[in-house]
Scaffold this active site. Structure first.
Site, PDB file in Angstrom:
ATOM      1  N   ARG A   1       0.836  -1.216   0.000  1.00  0.00           N
ATOM      2  CA  ARG A   1       0.000   0.000   0.000  1.00  0.00           C
ATOM      3  C   ARG A   1       0.865   1.259   0.000  1.00  0.00           C
ATOM      4  NH1 ARG A   1      -1.766   0.390   6.309  1.00  0.00           N
ATOM      5  NH2 ARG A   1      -0.456  -1.311   7.020  1.00  0.00           N
TER       6      ARG A   1
ATOM      7  N   GLU B   1     -18.901   3.468   1.215  1.00  0.00           N
ATOM      8  CA  GLU B   1     -18.173   2.893   0.088  1.00  0.00           C
ATOM      9  C   GLU B   1     -19.011   2.844  -1.178  1.00  0.00           C
ATOM     10  OE1 GLU B   1     -18.598   1.434   3.057  1.00  0.00           O
ATOM     11  OE2 GLU B   1     -16.616   1.745   3.951  1.00  0.00           O
TER      12      GLU B   1
ATOM     13  N   PHE C   1     -14.390  -3.841   1.377  1.00  0.00           N
ATOM     14  CA  PHE C   1     -15.426  -2.821   1.156  1.00  0.00           C
ATOM     15  C   PHE C   1     -15.543  -2.470  -0.334  1.00  0.00           C
ATOM     16  CE2 PHE C   1     -13.716  -1.282   5.460  1.00  0.00           C
ATOM     17  CZ  PHE C   1     -14.528  -2.158   6.160  1.00  0.00           C
TER      18      PHE C   1
ATOM     19  N   HIS D   1      -5.511  -4.035   2.187  1.00  0.00           N
ATOM     20  CA  HIS D   1      -5.924  -5.010   3.199  1.00  0.00           C
ATOM     21  C   HIS D   1      -6.629  -6.213   2.557  1.00  0.00           C
ATOM     22  CE1 HIS D   1      -4.994  -1.431   5.422  1.00  0.00           C
ATOM     23  NE2 HIS D   1      -5.169  -2.024   6.592  1.00  0.00           N
TER      24      HIS D   1
ATOM     25  N   ASP E   1      -8.016  -8.145  12.346  1.00  0.00           N
ATOM     26  CA  ASP E   1      -9.425  -7.776  12.208  1.00  0.00           C
ATOM     27  C   ASP E   1     -10.335  -8.985  12.020  1.00  0.00           C
ATOM     28  OD1 ASP E   1      -9.048  -5.112  12.612  1.00  0.00           O
ATOM     29  OD2 ASP E   1      -9.011  -4.566  10.486  1.00  0.00           O
TER      30      ASP E   1
ATOM     31  N   ARG F   1      -1.999  -5.431   3.552  1.00  0.00           N
ATOM     32  CA  ARG F   1      -1.819  -4.589   4.723  1.00  0.00           C
ATOM     33  C   ARG F   1      -0.389  -4.646   5.256  1.00  0.00           C
ATOM     34  NH1 ARG F   1      -1.383  -5.764   9.987  1.00  0.00           N
ATOM     35  NH2 ARG F   1      -1.861  -4.095  11.463  1.00  0.00           N
TER      36      ARG F   1
END
Lengths: 279, 315
Positions: free
Chosen positions: B8, B56, B81, B107, B115, B165
């Site tokens: 990222r 989103e 998302f 992610h 998560d 991530r």
């Protein structure tokens, strides 16, 4: 206040467009008549009076944009675009047929004059926000219009767009809600209540006006008042009659998405008058 | 150069670079700008950054509207998302009208970690791959992510760019010749082909070294583009090697493995095994632990390769 000849001109356009709507859905044996008839005056007023656009130059940068968020009411938009000259009226016969550029729901890459593709409910107002944001980034003065169904306002994404348009001060975004109070399964207030609708939009920071959506003078006035107002987007809640113009379709939820049979088509045509001169 | 870096971050660095020369580039995020790193772009180009908040679905359609007006929006959020949450918007507002929107999901995959399964996108590639008009990019390290971002900006059409991530190993073999639609041969070999995508490139290379100890020369073919699939490279590999193992940080359903299997079975049938998440939801844990736990390591590739090469079908 419109002058009498302009009002008459628009009323004749609306009558012509209603005939085209009923004919398209009859010929295709599918399509959405009720909401097309209820929003006819709004779409006619936009393309024949209020919007800056040029059928000879559909991509004209300074044109006003229009997004039919209630995409299932494509018949009204196609009839108006054809009447404006974006494509031949004979194309309307191909509505919903294989190979046609007139898809069941508006598909922008194919149909001349469309500013956005829409289909599943709730997407179009967000797309209109994107168009309005782009205009703002470029310091363009054109307006972006959107037309939502009242049933469509039950989609959560509509309220995402409502927040967004307020945050980014999209004052050139002018949306209509076709408040015909009917959706597929019945009355909006029994399926999923929306009232008090003006309060909801006001609470989201929009300018709100409530009009008779079949009255050209009121449409004209609401749009004129909307432009350039205090950095807020505008929602015009247009009270309408679903199926307007065909007596047996008016205020009947079943005409949301059903085509007429031959007998019903002939009755509807008779009521809408025939052979009016094409301008 | 660090030995590990975030993909990222490669994306964010490329965006800043693009922002300098391309006034038509705009970036949107959905309240995860610090995590996706688009906050770096915001810092450099604040007037072209739009935070849509936790919405989103609106994000993707606003991006569609901007693309209709000639902007190049990078619509960024977590992979889960951008795809499953906003599936209808991705399909109907972006893929179907073939708009020039770059949908970026960070992610992605199980290494998202703590998560838990709700946020571990292991079906995103399958979902987006199934949509006509979409190009699907899954770079394998920081530098490849940077190059993929630059290439996505030049390409005209909808792109899904899937990033991770964690900090992942830097793989120098990935750093040359990024081209959308082209696989990269990271290592030569004629006994079997290991097809990798995303962060599995480094695992594929480690696996190839291990297989050499067993007397097998493995070709490592890396696919930073999953769609369109580089079928020329696959066909060549099918002719020159005896078997395939695919490896991806994604479900074995619908991702690289099935794309390769589908092409080969119609064009040049070859024995094949898939390494990936085996049709289960993940759970919370450190990214590295989860890669171990869900069988996404070099050792898993080696095990599949040996079992395949030593079976009657390939002998």
């Amino acid at each position: 206040m419109l002058d009498a000849s302009k009002r008459h001109f628009l009323q004749e356009k609306a009558r012509h467009v209603r005939r085209e709507i009923v004919t398209m859905v009859y010929q295709a044996r599918s399509g959405h008549i009720g909401g097309s008839l209820s929003s006819t005056e709004m779409v006619v007023a936009l393309y024949h009076h209020l919007m800056r656009h040029d059928p000879g130059n559909p991509q004209m940068v300074e044109r006003d944009r229009f997004v039919l968020s209630k995409g299932h009411c494509s018949p009204v938009l196609y009839a108006v675009l054809a009447d404006c000259g974006y494509f031949p009226s004979s194309d309307l016969k191909t509505f919903r047929r294989p190979g046609s550029h007139l898809q069941g729901h508006p598909y922008q890459p194919k149909t001349p004059g469309l500013d956005a593709s829409t289909g599943t409910l709730g997407l179009g107002l967000s797309t209109a926000c994107g168009l309005a944001l782009a205009a703002k980034l470029r310091n363009s003065s054109h307006k972006v219009f959107a037309l939502c169904g009242d049933g469509e306002l039950q989609e959560g994404q509509i309220w995402e767009a409502a927040l967004f348009a307020h945050k980014y001060r999209l004052s050139r975004l002018i949306a209509f809600t076709d408040r015909n109070r009917l959706q597929t399964d019945g009355s909006t207030e029994s399926v999923m209540p929306l009232d008090p609708l003006p309060d909801k939009w006001r609470a989201f920071g929009w300018n709100v006006s409530v009009i008779d959506g079949h009255d050209f003078d009121q449409i004209d006035k609401a749009v004129s008042q909307a432009t350039g107002q205090d950095n807020r987007p505008t929602m015009i809640i247009a009270n309408t009659i679903k199926g307007r113009g065909v007596s047996f379709m008016e205020n009947v939820a079943e005409w949301h998405g059903n085509p007429p049979n031959a007998e019903q088509y002939s009755r509807a045509s008779a009521e809408l008058g025939s052979d009016e001169p094409r301008v | 150069m660090p030995s590990r870096q975030q993909t990222r971050k490669g994306y964010a660095d490329a965006l800043i670079e693009l922002g300098r020369t391309r006034p038509d580039i705009v970036v949107l995020d959905a309240d995860v700008a610090k995590a996706t790193k688009t906050c770096d772009f915001e810092r450099h180009h604040p007037s072209r950054f739009f935070n849509c908040g936790a919405q989103e679905q609106n994000l993707l359609c606003v991006a569609a509207g901007l693309a209709l007006e000639g902007f190049i929006p990078f619509a960024t959020t977590f992979a889960i998302f951008a795809t499953t949450r906003a599936a209808d918007q991705l399909r109907n507002s972006i893929a179907y009208p073939k708009l020039n929107v770059k949908v970026v999901g960070t992610h992605g995959g199980i290494s998202t970690g703590g998560d838990g399964a709700s946020h571990q996108a292991c079906e995103d590639i399958a979902m987006v791959r199934a949509l006509p008009n979409m190009t699907v990019l899954v770079p394998g390290d920081y530098e490849e992510a940077r190059q993929a971002t630059l290439a996505a900006a030049l390409y005209v059409g909808p792109v899904y760019l899937r990033l991770g991530r964690d900090s992942y190993p830097i793989v120098p073999e990935l750093h040359e010749g990024f081209e959308i639609g082209r696989a990269k041969c990271l290592r030569k070999g004629n006994d079997l082909t290991i097809c990798t995508t995303g962060i599995m490139a480094s695992e594929g290379l480690v696996a190839a070294v291990e297989l050499e100890r067993h007397g097998y020369q493995a070709r490592v073919l890396h696919f930073p583009t999953i769609k369109p699939l580089d079928t020329d490279a696959l066909l060549l590999a099918a002719r020159e090697t005896r078997a395939f193992v695919t490896a991806e940080e994604h479900s074995i359903i619908g991702g690289l493995g099935e794309a390769v299997a589908g092409f080969l079975s119609e064009n040049h049938p070859a024995p094949l095994r898939r390494v990936g998440v085996r049709d289960v939801f993940g759970q919370s844990g450190h990214g590295n632990e989860l890669l171990d736990l869900y069988g996404l390591r070099a050792g898993d590739i080696v095990a599949q390769a040996l079992s395949l090469l030593q079976s009657r079908a390939v002998a």
